[in-house]
Design a protein around this motif. Structure first.
Motif, PDB file in Angstrom:
ATOM      1  N   PRO A  54       0.806  -1.229   0.000  1.00  0.00           N
ATOM      2  CA  PRO A  54       0.000   0.000   0.000  1.00  0.00           C
ATOM      3  C   PRO A  54       0.839   1.279   0.000  1.00  0.00           C
ATOM      4  O   PRO A  54       0.335   2.352  -0.349  1.00  0.00           O
ATOM      5  CB  PRO A  54      -0.815  -0.106   1.291  1.00  0.00           C
ATOM      6  N   PHE A  55       2.091   1.158   0.378  1.00  0.00           N
ATOM      7  CA  PHE A  55       2.964   2.340   0.432  1.00  0.00           C
ATOM      8  C   PHE A  55       4.016   2.314  -0.679  1.00  0.00           C
ATOM      9  O   PHE A  55       5.019   3.031  -0.594  1.00  0.00           O
ATOM     10  CB  PHE A  55       3.638   2.421   1.806  1.00  0.00           C
ATOM     11  N   ASP A  56       3.794   1.508  -1.710  1.00  0.00           N
ATOM     12  CA  ASP A  56       4.851   1.318  -2.712  1.00  0.00           C
ATOM     13  C   ASP A  56       5.202   2.602  -3.469  1.00  0.00           C
ATOM     14  O   ASP A  56       6.381   2.935  -3.633  1.00  0.00           O
ATOM     15  CB  ASP A  56       4.502   0.165  -3.678  1.00  0.00           C
ATOM     16  N   LYS A  57       4.184   3.347  -3.879  1.00  0.00           N
ATOM     17  CA  LYS A  57       4.479   4.563  -4.666  1.00  0.00           C
ATOM     18  C   LYS A  57       5.146   5.624  -3.790  1.00  0.00           C
ATOM     19  O   LYS A  57       6.095   6.276  -4.209  1.00  0.00           O
ATOM     20  CB  LYS A  57       3.199   5.096  -5.305  1.00  0.00           C
ATOM     21  N   ALA A  87       6.808  -3.452  -2.238  1.00  0.00           N
ATOM     22  CA  ALA A  87       7.078  -2.331  -3.151  1.00  0.00           C
ATOM     23  C   ALA A  87       7.991  -2.744  -4.303  1.00  0.00           C
ATOM     24  O   ALA A  87       8.327  -1.910  -5.160  1.00  0.00           O
ATOM     25  CB  ALA A  87       7.711  -1.166  -2.380  1.00  0.00           C
ATOM     26  N   MET A  88       8.371  -4.010  -4.330  1.00  0.00           N
ATOM     27  CA  MET A  88       9.290  -4.445  -5.397  1.00  0.00           C
ATOM     28  C   MET A  88       8.709  -4.286  -6.804  1.00  0.00           C
ATOM     29  O   MET A  88       9.408  -3.782  -7.701  1.00  0.00           O
ATOM     30  CB  MET A  88       9.722  -5.898  -5.142  1.00  0.00           C
ATOM     31  N   ARG A 111       9.336 -14.960  -6.834  1.00  0.00           N
ATOM     32  CA  ARG A 111       8.745 -15.398  -8.118  1.00  0.00           C
ATOM     33  C   ARG A 111       7.298 -15.828  -7.910  1.00  0.00           C
ATOM     34  O   ARG A 111       6.418 -15.510  -8.712  1.00  0.00           O
ATOM     35  CB  ARG A 111       9.552 -16.566  -8.701  1.00  0.00           C
ATOM     36  N   GLY A 112       7.067 -16.549  -6.812  1.00  0.00           N
ATOM     37  CA  GLY A 112       5.723 -17.063  -6.553  1.00  0.00           C
ATOM     38  C   GLY A 112       4.705 -15.981  -6.283  1.00  0.00           C
ATOM     39  O   GLY A 112       3.525 -16.124  -6.600  1.00  0.00           O
ATOM     40  N   GLN A 113       5.154 -14.901  -5.691  1.00  0.00           N
ATOM     41  CA  GLN A 113       4.225 -13.828  -5.341  1.00  0.00           C
ATOM     42  C   GLN A 113       4.039 -12.809  -6.469  1.00  0.00           C
ATOM     43  O   GLN A 113       2.956 -12.259  -6.644  1.00  0.00           O
ATOM     44  CB  GLN A 113       4.706 -13.108  -4.085  1.00  0.00           C
ATOM     45  N   TYR A 114       5.111 -12.546  -7.205  1.00  0.00           N
ATOM     46  CA  TYR A 114       5.037 -11.438  -8.179  1.00  0.00           C
ATOM     47  C   TYR A 114       5.132 -11.889  -9.642  1.00  0.00           C
ATOM     48  O   TYR A 114       4.889 -11.093 -10.536  1.00  0.00           O
ATOM     49  CB  TYR A 114       6.128 -10.405  -7.858  1.00  0.00           C
ATOM     50  N   HIS A 115       5.568 -13.167  -9.834  1.00  0.00           N
ATOM     51  CA  HIS A 115       5.597 -13.728 -11.195  1.00  0.00           C
ATOM     52  C   HIS A 115       6.405 -12.859 -12.158  1.00  0.00           C
ATOM     53  O   HIS A 115       5.976 -12.583 -13.275  1.00  0.00           O
ATOM     54  CB  HIS A 115       4.158 -13.938 -11.697  1.00  0.00           C
TER      55      HIS A 115
END
Ligand code: FEO
Length: 396
Positions: A54-57, A87-88, A111-115
């Motif tokens: 939620p704080f990535d930007k 935030a990656m 990899r599993g979470q963000y593909h």
């Protein structure tokens, strides 16, 4: 806003003042939390961890104010859980080829979470990454508290970036352990350990002993939540060793739920019996249905023994009692004693069921429990008082 930690290192994380629940709705965070990320500048520049999605930007914008993103040479992800890696995707959108240093399980987790097919560099314990005048030393720390977890040590400045280990869910404008209320700090550090690390006690002991054997000259411990351990940073390491050894204080926790007050009345008299037999012992009494479950687990963590009470409903126990017993099972508590009690009107199965569940959860069940039919009367009160006294005696 970034905060300078020393000449080379800045905190670039996010304080989450509003957070009240963590891990979905599971873990209460009465005092908020923080997601700590760190930027180290040497001849090479490295970012250690990020913040929750939620704080990535906001995180990336703040980071841009510190450094052109393309000047970040390396990213270290000590642990892939989303509160640190969230935030990656936003960050890597800007710098997609930047090398990411993590464990083999870390790569699987990311990899599993963000593909995404990012530029992963898998590291193992003892491997080093030169930043120029200083080095990062990687230390795998599986099950502290995920299989992918590692810590990173910065030579020269002698900072251990420990990720979740040694953290606290504590939002504070004061970045350092010596600047915050010490009672609050210990309470939050204990709550964190009790609820997140207790199931992995053996791994904690093993890893900390390995860490100590490395004789790293640790001058500061920078966890990924809460404040930085600055003065005598090894105090929290030694505290972890104590907590990992099946910790218990001289405390008994009595927790119950009740339909029409009978089990509550029993609980209150049982407590009187305990206090009478063991006046030096701390006794805590909670209606567990009205008690924050994360705080309740912390009280159980501190206890040498627990009593769990429930009315019987539909041939079983009340649902909040069942939920608490399930959580107790997951905690893998050791060396704690227990018993059950409860009031019933028809069949009264709850006490036996609770006793069974307590045994399955690893507690030593010291008696068959106390069942009382219909509303408590004078004789019931006598039996409850005696039950409390006997329990206090039997657990010692
Ligand atoms: Fe703070 Fe395991 O994430």
């Amino acid at each position: 806003m970034a905060i300078q930690i020393n000449a080379n290192c800045k905190w670039v994380g996010k304080i989450d003042w509003e957070l009240r629940k963590f891990h979905g709705e599971e873990y209460s965070t009465h005092k908020g939390s923080s997601y700590n990320a760190y930027l180290i500048r040497d001849e090479k520049t490295v970012l250690i961890d990020t913040v929750w999605m939620p704080f990535d930007k906001e995180f990336v914008e703040n980071l841009k104010n510190e450094i052109p993103l393309e000047k970040i040479d390396y990213i270290v992800i000590n642990h892939g859980e989303v509160d640190h890696s969230g935030a990656m995707p936003e960050l890597m959108r800007h710098i997609p080829n930047t090398p990411i240093y993590c464990t083999a399980n870390g790569e699987k987790s990311l990899r599993g979470q963000y593909h995404k097919d990012w530029n992963f560099h898998v590291v193992k314990t003892g491997e080093r990454l030169s930043l120029g005048s200083k080095e990062l030393v990687f230390i795998e720390a599986p099950m502290l508290h995920w299989p992918d977890t590692m810590m990173t040590f910065l030579t020269g400045d002698n900072i251990l970036f420990s990720n979740d280990a040694f953290g606290q869910h504590l939002a504070s404008e004061c970045l350092y352990s010596d600047l915050v209320d010490q009672g609050e700090l210990l309470q939050e550090a204990m709550k964190y350990y009790a609820n997140i690390l207790t199931p992995y006690n053996p791994a904690v002991t093993k890893k900390i002993n390995e860490l100590k054997a490395l004789n790293l000259p640790i001058e500061m411990i920078c966890p990924s939540h809460g404040v930085i351990w600055r003065n005598e940073p090894l105090q929290i390491v030694d505290q972890y060793l104590k907590w990992a050894e099946n910790y218990a204080e001289d405390q008994i926790t009595v927790a119950y739920d009740t339909m029409w007050d009978g089990t509550r009345q029993m609980a209150e008299v049982i407590v009187k019996g305990i206090v009478n037999a063991a006046p030096g012992t701390t006794v805590k009494l909670y209606n567990l249905a009205r008690m924050d479950k994360t705080d309740l687990m912390t009280e159980m963590f501190r206890s040498k023994a627990v009593l769990i009470g429930s009315s019987t409903v539909n041939n079983g126990m009340l649902r909040d009692v069942a939920a608490v017993l399930e959580e107790m099972r997951g905690m893998k508590f050791k060396n704690k004693k227990a018993a059950a009690f409860g009031c019933y009107g028809w069949s009264g199965e709850a006490v036996k069921l609770i006793s069974t569940r307590l045994g399955e959860a690893g507690f030593e069940v010291v008696n068959e429990g106390l069942r009382e039919k219909w509303a408590p009367d004078g004789e019931t009160t006598d039996r409850c008082f005696e039950f409390g006294q006997q329990f206090a005696v039997n657990i010692n």
